[in-house]
Write an enzyme that holds these catalytic residues in place. Sequence first.
Site, mmCIF file in Angstrom:
data_model
loop_
_atom_site.group_PDB
_atom_site.id
_atom_site.type_symbol
_atom_site.label_atom_id
_atom_site.label_comp_id
_atom_site.label_asym_id
_atom_site.label_seq_id
_atom_site.Cartn_x
_atom_site.Cartn_y
_atom_site.Cartn_z
ATOM 1 N N ARG A 156 1.102 -5.248 -5.149
ATOM 2 C CA ARG A 156 1.334 -6.546 -4.285
ATOM 3 C C ARG A 156 1.309 -7.492 -5.154
ATOM 4 N NH1 ARG A 156 -0.887 -4.095 0.632
ATOM 5 N NH2 ARG A 156 -2.558 -2.848 0.358
ATOM 6 N N GLY A 195 0.795 -1.260 0.060
ATOM 7 C CA GLY A 195 0.016 -0.095 -0.184
ATOM 8 C C GLY A 195 0.895 1.335 -0.041
ATOM 9 N N ARG A 206 -6.415 -2.779 8.856
ATOM 10 C CA ARG A 206 -6.821 -4.016 8.753
ATOM 11 C C ARG A 206 -6.528 -4.839 10.038
ATOM 12 N NH1 ARG A 206 -6.713 -5.253 2.752
ATOM 13 N NH2 ARG A 206 -4.531 -5.241 3.182
ATOM 14 N N ASP A 245 2.525 -0.032 12.164
ATOM 15 C CA ASP A 245 2.312 -1.286 12.774
ATOM 16 C C ASP A 245 3.608 -2.357 12.876
ATOM 17 O OD1 ASP A 245 2.081 -1.724 10.318
ATOM 18 O OD2 ASP A 245 0.504 -3.129 10.370
ATOM 19 N N GLU A 272 -10.757 -0.293 10.997
ATOM 20 C CA GLU A 272 -11.366 -1.222 9.996
ATOM 21 C C GLU A 272 -11.352 -2.637 10.249
ATOM 22 O OE1 GLU A 272 -8.451 -1.064 6.962
ATOM 23 O OE2 GLU A 272 -9.445 -2.162 5.538
ATOM 24 N N LYS A 327 -27.861 11.811 29.063
ATOM 25 C CA LYS A 327 -27.373 12.730 30.280
ATOM 26 C C LYS A 327 -26.183 13.671 29.711
ATOM 27 C CE LYS A 327 -28.239 9.156 32.921
ATOM 28 N NZ LYS A 327 -27.457 8.338 33.586
ATOM 29 N N ARG A 345 -26.268 13.682 16.562
ATOM 30 C CA ARG A 345 -25.990 12.431 16.042
ATOM 31 C C ARG A 345 -24.596 11.825 16.450
ATOM 32 N NH1 ARG A 345 -27.696 13.811 9.921
ATOM 33 N NH2 ARG A 345 -29.743 13.180 9.905
ATOM 34 N N LYS A 355 -23.386 14.701 26.308
ATOM 35 C CA LYS A 355 -23.453 15.422 24.990
ATOM 36 C C LYS A 355 -24.649 14.797 24.287
ATOM 37 C CE LYS A 355 -19.192 15.097 23.520
ATOM 38 N NZ LYS A 355 -17.966 15.550 22.824
ATOM 39 N N GLN A 408 -7.178 8.500 3.178
ATOM 40 C CA GLN A 408 -5.961 8.377 4.197
ATOM 41 C C GLN A 408 -4.614 8.236 3.567
ATOM 42 O OE1 GLN A 408 -8.194 6.244 7.767
ATOM 43 N NE2 GLN A 408 -9.289 5.922 6.218
ATOM 44 N N THR A 461 4.286 2.580 5.605
ATOM 45 C CA THR A 461 2.664 2.192 5.855
ATOM 46 C C THR A 461 2.264 3.168 6.696
ATOM 47 O OG1 THR A 461 1.183 0.675 6.697
ATOM 48 C CG2 THR A 461 3.352 0.306 7.445
ATOM 49 N N ILE A 462 0.735 3.512 6.460
ATOM 50 C CA ILE A 462 0.222 4.538 7.234
ATOM 51 C C ILE A 462 -0.357 3.885 8.479
ATOM 52 C CG2 ILE A 462 -0.769 5.998 5.282
ATOM 53 C CD1 ILE A 462 -3.695 4.524 5.858
ATOM 54 N N ASP A 463 -0.144 2.431 8.584
ATOM 55 C CA ASP A 463 -0.713 1.790 9.829
ATOM 56 C C ASP A 463 0.387 1.926 10.906
ATOM 57 O OD1 ASP A 463 -2.898 1.074 8.057
ATOM 58 O OD2 ASP A 463 -2.170 -0.982 7.790
ATOM 59 N N SER A 491 -24.197 14.728 20.890
ATOM 60 C CA SER A 491 -23.409 14.062 19.643
ATOM 61 C C SER A 491 -22.285 13.417 20.182
ATOM 62 C CB SER A 491 -23.151 15.339 18.568
ATOM 63 O OG SER A 491 -22.157 16.080 19.122
ATOM 64 N N ASP A 526 5.423 -4.753 5.902
ATOM 65 C CA ASP A 526 5.828 -6.340 6.409
ATOM 66 C C ASP A 526 5.971 -7.126 5.459
ATOM 67 O OD1 ASP A 526 3.293 -6.251 6.901
ATOM 68 O OD2 ASP A 526 3.615 -6.697 9.042
ATOM 69 N N GLY A 527 4.654 -7.064 4.496
ATOM 70 C CA GLY A 527 4.767 -8.159 3.441
ATOM 71 C C GLY A 527 5.736 -7.931 2.311
HETATM 72 O O1 F6P Z 1 -1.788 0.577 3.709
HETATM 73 C C1 F6P Z 1 -2.214 -0.248 4.920
HETATM 74 C C2 F6P Z 1 -3.733 -0.247 4.600
HETATM 75 O O2 F6P Z 1 -4.155 0.893 4.412
HETATM 76 C C3 F6P Z 1 -4.478 -0.961 5.442
HETATM 77 O O3 F6P Z 1 -4.737 -0.281 6.773
HETATM 78 C C4 F6P Z 1 -5.621 -1.434 4.695
HETATM 79 O O4 F6P Z 1 -6.508 -2.255 5.315
HETATM 80 C C5 F6P Z 1 -4.998 -1.807 3.561
HETATM 81 O O5 F6P Z 1 -3.980 -0.957 3.358
HETATM 82 C C6 F6P Z 1 -5.819 -1.529 2.099
HETATM 83 O O6 F6P Z 1 -5.277 -1.779 0.925
HETATM 84 P P1 F6P Z 1 -5.782 -1.744 -0.299
HETATM 85 O O7 F6P Z 1 -5.727 -0.711 -0.891
HETATM 86 O O8 F6P Z 1 -5.005 -2.796 -1.178
HETATM 87 O O9 F6P Z 1 -7.349 -2.352 -0.357
#
Ligand code: F6P
Length: 335
Positions: A84, A23, A184, A142, A234, A223, A175, A225, A266, A138-140, A227, A115-116
Site C-alpha cells: 500500500r 491486500g 474492516r 465489497d 472485523e 433451552k 461453548r 443447543k 483468510q 480483494t477477499i472482502d 454450543s 478500491d484504494g
Molecule cells: O484485503 C482486505 C482486508 O483483508 C480487510 O478485510 C482487512 O481489514 C485488511 O485487508 C487487512 O489488511 P492488512 O493486511 O494491511 O492489515
Amino acid sequence: MAEIPNIKKRGEIKRIGVLTSGGDAPGMNPAIRAVTRSGIHKGLEVFGVMNGYQGMIEGNIVPLTSDDVSGILQKGGTILKTARSKDFRTEEGRAKAYKNLMKLEIDALVVIGGDGSFMGASIFSKEYDIPVVGIPGTIDNDMYGTEYTLGYDTAMNTVIDAVDKIKDTASSHGRIFFVEVMGREAGLLALSSGIACGAEAIIIPEADEGDKDLQKYLKNYKKKKNSGIVMVAEGDKAGGALKLAERVTSDYPDLDVRVSILGHMQRGGNPTGTDRVIATQMGVAAVEALLDDQKSIMIGYVNSKITHVPFNKTVKANRPIDHDLLDIQKALNKW
Ligand code: F6P
C-alpha cells in the site's frame, strides 16, 4: 512542487505493465498469468511491476514471459508482491512512476487490487493520459459495480473449513465461539460464510439484525443447543469479536465463551476453481479492454458475464450488503 514530466502522445499500445496492489487475494496469480499470456498472444510485450505502485516509483519493473508465469495458477499470494504505497498518493511519487514507465516505453497498465488501488489508478490515468484497466482483487468482495472480486470464494472456503473445526470443539465443550472474519468495512465475507456454517448470529457493520439475533439466541440459550457460533465481521460496530465476547461474558457470566480471530490465514491458500476461472476471464478481458482503447475502467463480473465499470463509479461507493442474504439468515434462525 513536483517536476511534472512531459506527457507522451498516445499511439498504439505495444507494451503493458501489470501490478498487484493493496491486500493480496488468492486469484491474483491466475490473473497475472492471464494478463501476461493473453497480452503476449495479442503481440504485446508485458512487464511486471514489483511491490505495487511502490515498484513503479522505484523502477522495480521486470519483463514477463509466458514461462515466467508457469506454475502460478494454483498459488495463493502474488508473485509480483504487493504494497500500500504512501508515496503514490503524492504528485512527486506519481511523477517518478510515470518517468519509469516512459523509460521502458510502457504504454498502459493493468492494476489488480481493491478500491484504494483504483483510486490511485484513476488519478494517475487522468494526470498522465495513460490507459489503466483494473481487475478487482480483494477477499472482502465489497466493490461497487461487480458481483465478484478475486479471492472471495477461496477466503469463504477457508473460513468454512476453520469454523467446521471450531464447531467440533465448541460442541464437545458446550461453548459459544465468537469467530472474527476479515472485513474492516464490509460484512459480506462474514455473512456468506456465516450462512454456510449455520452460525447462530452474524454481526456485520452494515446491519443491526445480527445483534438482535444474538440477544434472542443468548436469552434462549439453555433451552436450545448447548454450543454455538457467532460470526463477527472485523469492522462490526461493537469493535470486533473480542469486545463483543467480553460484553456477552459480563452480561451472561454462566456461559462458556471463547473467541477465535481467523486473521490473515483468510488471505492465503490455493485459489479455488471459481477464483482461477474468474481471474483468468478478467485477465483476458483487461488486455482486450486496453486494446479496445478503454481507459480508467474496472473489469466487473455481473450475472456471470464480464462487464466494464468506470473507475469513478466504483471508487465512489461500496457494494451495498445483500439484504436477501440477511433475510435468509433470519428465516433459518430457531429463536
Ligand atoms: O484485503 C482486505 C482486508 O483483508 C480487510 O478485510 C482487512 O481489514 C485488511 O485487508 C487487512 O489488511 P492488512 O493486511 O494491511 O492489515
